[in-house]
Design a protein around this motif. Sequence first.
Motif, PDB file in Angstrom:
ATOM      1  N   GLY A 175     -10.704   2.788  -0.199  1.00 23.99           N
ATOM      2  CA  GLY A 175      -9.604   3.373  -0.965  1.00 23.99           C
ATOM      3  C   GLY A 175      -8.843   2.330  -1.765  1.00 23.99           C
ATOM      4  N   ALA A 176      -9.575   1.412  -2.395  1.00 21.17           N
ATOM      5  CA  ALA A 176      -8.936   0.423  -3.286  1.00 21.17           C
ATOM      6  C   ALA A 176      -8.643   1.134  -4.602  1.00 21.17           C
ATOM      7  CB  ALA A 176      -9.852  -0.777  -3.498  1.00 21.17           C
ATOM      8  N   LEU A 177      -7.450   1.721  -4.700  1.00 24.43           N
ATOM      9  CA  LEU A 177      -7.174   2.712  -5.752  1.00 24.43           C
ATOM     10  C   LEU A 177      -6.587   2.146  -7.024  1.00 24.43           C
ATOM     11  CD1 LEU A 177      -5.626   5.814  -3.947  1.00 24.43           C
ATOM     12  CD2 LEU A 177      -8.019   5.285  -4.416  1.00 24.43           C
ATOM     13  N   HIS A 178      -5.769   1.135  -6.899  1.00 25.28           N
ATOM     14  CA  HIS A 178      -5.034   0.695  -8.088  1.00 25.28           C
ATOM     15  C   HIS A 178      -4.727  -0.794  -7.997  1.00 25.28           C
ATOM     16  CE1 HIS A 178      -1.534   0.974 -11.097  1.00 25.28           C
ATOM     17  NE2 HIS A 178      -2.581   1.439 -11.728  1.00 25.28           N
ATOM     18  N   MET A 179      -4.588  -1.425  -9.172  1.00 22.61           N
ATOM     19  CA  MET A 179      -4.284  -2.859  -9.236  1.00 22.61           C
ATOM     20  C   MET A 179      -3.151  -3.067 -10.230  1.00 22.61           C
ATOM     21  SD  MET A 179      -8.180  -4.287  -9.611  1.00 22.61           S
ATOM     22  CE  MET A 179      -8.697  -3.014 -10.759  1.00 22.61           C
ATOM     23  N   GLU A 180      -2.324  -4.048  -9.940  1.00 25.23           N
ATOM     24  CA  GLU A 180      -1.264  -4.424 -10.890  1.00 25.23           C
ATOM     25  C   GLU A 180      -1.138  -5.949 -10.884  1.00 25.23           C
ATOM     26  OE1 GLU A 180       0.430  -2.549 -13.024  1.00 25.23           O
ATOM     27  OE2 GLU A 180       2.547  -3.105 -13.133  1.00 25.23           O
ATOM     28  N   PHE A 181      -1.208  -6.546 -12.072  1.00 22.98           N
ATOM     29  CA  PHE A 181      -1.038  -7.991 -12.194  1.00 22.98           C
ATOM     30  C   PHE A 181       0.442  -8.335 -12.335  1.00 22.98           C
ATOM     31  CE2 PHE A 181      -5.387  -7.417 -13.610  1.00 22.98           C
ATOM     32  CZ  PHE A 181      -6.040  -8.499 -13.043  1.00 22.98           C
ATOM     33  N   SER A 182       0.833  -9.470 -11.781  1.00 22.51           N
ATOM     34  CA  SER A 182       2.146  -9.999 -12.116  1.00 22.51           C
ATOM     35  C   SER A 182       2.126 -10.306 -13.618  1.00 22.51           C
ATOM     36  CB  SER A 182       2.451 -11.250 -11.296  1.00 22.51           C
ATOM     37  OG  SER A 182       1.480 -12.247 -11.518  1.00 22.51           O
ATOM     38  N   PRO A 183       3.282 -10.212 -14.288  1.00 22.72           N
ATOM     39  CA  PRO A 183       3.262 -10.256 -15.754  1.00 22.72           C
ATOM     40  C   PRO A 183       2.656 -11.530 -16.334  1.00 22.72           C
ATOM     41  CG  PRO A 183       5.530 -10.179 -14.885  1.00 22.72           C
ATOM     42  CD  PRO A 183       4.613  -9.892 -13.750  1.00 22.72           C
ATOM     43  N   ARG A 184       2.775 -12.661 -15.657  1.00 23.39           N
ATOM     44  CA  ARG A 184       2.156 -13.879 -16.178  1.00 23.39           C
ATOM     45  C   ARG A 184       0.821 -14.163 -15.489  1.00 23.39           C
ATOM     46  NH1 ARG A 184       6.885 -18.099 -16.186  1.00 23.39           N
ATOM     47  NH2 ARG A 184       5.428 -19.407 -17.345  1.00 23.39           N
ATOM     48  N   GLY A 185       0.365 -13.226 -14.667  1.00 25.13           N
ATOM     49  CA  GLY A 185      -1.038 -13.210 -14.246  1.00 25.13           C
ATOM     50  C   GLY A 185      -1.416 -14.016 -13.031  1.00 25.13           C
ATOM     51  N   GLU A 186      -0.458 -14.643 -12.339  1.00 21.22           N
ATOM     52  CA  GLU A 186      -0.860 -15.506 -11.232  1.00 21.22           C
ATOM     53  C   GLU A 186      -1.276 -14.718  -9.987  1.00 21.22           C
ATOM     54  OE1 GLU A 186       2.142 -15.060 -12.316  1.00 21.22           O
ATOM     55  OE2 GLU A 186       3.635 -15.076 -10.735  1.00 21.22           O
ATOM     56  N   GLU A 187      -0.844 -13.467  -9.898  1.00 14.04           N
ATOM     57  CA  GLU A 187      -1.183 -12.650  -8.731  1.00 14.04           C
ATOM     58  C   GLU A 187      -1.616 -11.261  -9.167  1.00 14.04           C
ATOM     59  OE1 GLU A 187       2.257 -12.586  -6.214  1.00 14.04           O
ATOM     60  OE2 GLU A 187       2.007 -14.675  -5.613  1.00 14.04           O
ATOM     61  N   SER A 189      -4.126 -14.267  -5.086  1.00 11.09           N
ATOM     62  CA  SER A 189      -4.001 -15.264  -6.144  1.00 11.09           C
ATOM     63  C   SER A 189      -5.164 -15.066  -7.100  1.00 11.09           C
ATOM     64  CB  SER A 189      -4.058 -16.671  -5.552  1.00 11.09           C
ATOM     65  OG  SER A 189      -4.435 -17.602  -6.562  1.00 11.09           O
ATOM     66  N   THR A 190      -4.895 -14.996  -8.401  1.00  4.16           N
ATOM     67  CA  THR A 190      -6.009 -14.847  -9.341  1.00  4.16           C
ATOM     68  C   THR A 190      -6.695 -16.187  -9.622  1.00  4.16           C
ATOM     69  OG1 THR A 190      -4.623 -15.140 -11.299  1.00  4.16           O
ATOM     70  CG2 THR A 190      -4.877 -12.887 -10.473  1.00  4.16           C
ATOM     71  N   ARG A 191      -6.068 -17.267  -9.256  1.00  5.89           N
ATOM     72  CA  ARG A 191      -6.673 -18.587  -9.477  1.00  5.89           C
ATOM     73  C   ARG A 191      -7.709 -18.870  -8.399  1.00  5.89           C
ATOM     74  NH1 ARG A 191      -5.113 -23.570  -7.682  1.00  5.89           N
ATOM     75  NH2 ARG A 191      -3.158 -22.718  -6.873  1.00  5.89           N
ATOM     76  N   THR A 192      -7.307 -18.684  -7.130  1.00  7.84           N
ATOM     77  CA  THR A 192      -8.235 -18.944  -6.027  1.00  7.84           C
ATOM     78  C   THR A 192      -9.018 -17.685  -5.641  1.00  7.84           C
ATOM     79  OG1 THR A 192      -6.600 -18.333  -4.351  1.00  7.84           O
ATOM     80  CG2 THR A 192      -6.603 -20.630  -5.090  1.00  7.84           C
ATOM     81  N   MET A 193      -8.537 -16.523  -6.086  1.00 10.23           N
ATOM     82  CA  MET A 193      -9.099 -15.221  -5.695  1.00 10.23           C
ATOM     83  C   MET A 193      -9.071 -15.029  -4.174  1.00 10.23           C
ATOM     84  SD  MET A 193     -11.976 -14.525  -8.644  1.00 10.23           S
ATOM     85  CE  MET A 193     -12.618 -16.156  -8.916  1.00 10.23           C
ATOM     86  N   GLU A 194      -8.104 -15.674  -3.525  1.00 12.83           N
ATOM     87  CA  GLU A 194      -7.925 -15.536  -2.075  1.00 12.83           C
ATOM     88  C   GLU A 194      -6.741 -14.609  -1.783  1.00 12.83           C
ATOM     89  OE1 GLU A 194      -9.842 -16.925   0.246  1.00 12.83           O
ATOM     90  OE2 GLU A 194     -11.089 -18.001  -1.220  1.00 12.83           O
ATOM     91  N   LEU A 195      -6.834 -13.945  -0.620  1.00 12.49           N
ATOM     92  CA  LEU A 195      -5.742 -13.085  -0.155  1.00 12.49           C
ATOM     93  C   LEU A 195      -4.546 -13.947   0.236  1.00 12.49           C
ATOM     94  CD1 LEU A 195      -4.920 -10.137   0.707  1.00 12.49           C
ATOM     95  CD2 LEU A 195      -5.764 -10.715   2.992  1.00 12.49           C
ATOM     96  N   ILE A 196      -3.357 -13.580  -0.282  1.00 14.54           N
ATOM     97  CA  ILE A 196      -2.142 -14.320   0.039  1.00 14.54           C
ATOM     98  C   ILE A 196      -1.340 -13.609   1.121  1.00 14.54           C
ATOM     99  CG2 ILE A 196       0.083 -15.106  -0.864  1.00 14.54           C
ATOM    100  CD1 ILE A 196      -1.173 -15.183  -3.629  1.00 14.54           C
TER     101      ILE A 196
END
Lengths: 393, 393
Positions: free
Chosen positions: A337-349, A364-371
């Motif tokens: 049920g991975a339904l929706h995604m939202e980026f932080s406005p400057r894209g880091e998360e 984190s979109t840089r490491t692609m690891e779960l924070i």
Amino acid sequence: MMKGLSLLLSLLLLPVAASAAECLTRGTGDMGIVVERAAGSLKVMDTSAHAELFRVEGLGDLSHASAVYSRDARYAYVFGRDGGLTKVDILCGTIAKRIVQGGNSIGGAISQDGSLIAVSNYEPGGVKIFSAEDLSLVADIPATRVDQEKLSKTVGLVDAPDQKFVVSLFDTGESWIIDMSNPQNPAIQRFTNIGKLPYDALITGDGRYYIAGLFGQDGLSLIDLWHPEKGARLILKDYGKGDQKLPVYKMPHLEGWAMAGDQAFLPAVGQHQVLVVDHRDWQEKGRIAVHGQPVFVMARPDGRQVWVNFAFPDNDTIQVIDTETLQVIKSFKPGKGALHMEFSPRGEEVWISIRDQDEVQIYSTRTMELIKTLPVDKPSGIFFTARAHQTGL
Amino acid sequence: MMKGLSLLLSLLLLPVAASAAECLTRGTGDMGIVVERAAGSLKVMDTSAHAELFRVEGLGDLSHASAVYSRDARYAYVFGRDGGLTKVDILCGTIAKRIVQGGNSIGGAISQDGSLIAVSNYEPGGVKIFSAEDLSLVADIPATRVDQEKLSKTVGLVDAPDQKFVVSLFDTGESWIIDMSNPQNPAIQRFTNIGKLPYDALITGDGRYYIAGLFGQDGLSLIDLWHPEKGARLILKDYGKGDQKLPVYKMPHLEGWAMAGDQAFLPAVGQHQVLVVDHRDWQEKGRIAVHGQPVFVMARPDGRQVWVNFAFPDNDTIQVIDTETLQVIKSFKPGKGALHMEFSPRGEEVWISIRDQDEVQIYSTRTMELIKTLPVDKPSGIFFTARAHQTGL
């Protein structure tokens, strides 16, 4: 006497203390909401602290709910499936105002200047426009009549520059530009025969192109809002259900298109592919094989990555595409049920709703690891306040 | 007794009342600041109400001051010419913290995640990086040594995706990428021989291209941050002072470039022209004759209009260019010292500082008519909170 004084003090202090305790004095730039679709509630989040601030209940049927923000980023306007329109005060965690404005609603938009909220309705078909301040009715615009009993459903409602809204009519195959620069006298420009059964639409981030998806034929309908005199034209004529070998589990959301540089990334309908389109001439230039039928195809704000989620039965998976090499650089299974995604406005998360695990996961979109993981009851849509400043969101 | 009770009540109520009076509970999405350059103060504005909320004094020398916002859009970090770095609480109208961090500073940036503030200094030359929370020093990065006495001046400091900053070294012709993803151990990638005397720089809105203007030769230096291995290269080799027939009154600000669709609009140096450049290959494709030497060339957020102001003696004039026809569609004289412009994030209004008239003028971009005038003492830079969410601003 002391008891009397104490009581008097309590009474005198109560309103001030209550107000101070309930409402926050803080910037709203890093806040957001997550819709709890089953409970009809939402959670107000602090995206800097990765923490919940409030839970707000009583918003009705929130399946497929969406939201827009006031220009001061204090109020979220939540559009419910049941025709409910709720103005939520995210600094106080309260419902500032709620109306049930139609029988069956599928989305809305806020005008460029923030003064008007528009809602598109299935039942009765049309667009209603409200004051953003108090949700009083400003204009009621019925859709084209289909027969004696009903009006066309309206879909794909977006805001556009110069105080306009654009909407499509599902049953009658129309798109309308509604100019609200004089709110007492809406000026409507109608485009007919735009294609069969438009079911959803998007507007590009610059507010120039309005593109409607078609349920009744292949292709998409495009209007250049800088040149409405040119009318609507059909683009990507191979885009659609066509001769699908696979059953179409879900028509993809058009708002889930990603624009990155000169390229647009689109979910293919019913196929395990993401289409790559040159958005200068709207010609297809490639296809990327992915894990399932894509639903949302979202660009990181800098356009370097595109994150994709999928329809059932593949909705436990997320893939990340590099927009330069067009390669899938990461696949992972955050949960069903991975339904929706939202980026932080400057894209880091990026925040991802995992419905069946009752949680939102932050990566984190840089490491692609779960924070971090936050508990949310059956989360669906996630909406951050930076949307207040963007056309079409 | 009643007098005693009354006093007791006053004392008890005082702190709450004072706090309520001083700080606002409101969304910060529609706020902004206007720098009062001569007075060393700024005004905090409500852009919805077109009204002043606070005046904040004591910020030092604010000639050429610039500002960035915290990710919650509550705090403005103001970079003064005198090396002052001031954290202003725009909800309370107070200085939250102020330090004098260098002898002569020319700008700064905030990291992608909002945790770090970087400042570039002329004297001593280098970059200092501070905690956004309390302005404590996190890293002190000296510039390349020019001689025994001094280090190179640093200029054109911007933030970039993935928690990086990029800066150029005026005296030694370098650009540096500073990776702060481990704040205790900044990783620096150095590009040498990028061109003679870089004096300013910009980063494109997507955070991909870093472009430095050169004072010592024609052309501009470009680094593709997606491909740092390719090094810096010279673009627009005819761009610069060259054999100017006119005296150059002011080197144009590079941050004043407008990106609209595939085109970039640049102020020509020392000429009465705006250059049009294809930003896919960075080739010049046209020149637009304008009223004077352009300083800021700013795109309305939807890219349909570009507004231009000019250097002395033409700084009483504003021109508006249609980005499709490349025609000047409006010229007007708002007053002497039209120094800076800021668009509302969705583009319906533009605010213009008119220094010599001690006022800010607010225009509708649709009608191009004056809506309102606000008194401000010698206004220069205008910065709205939506910048919190944008790379490079």
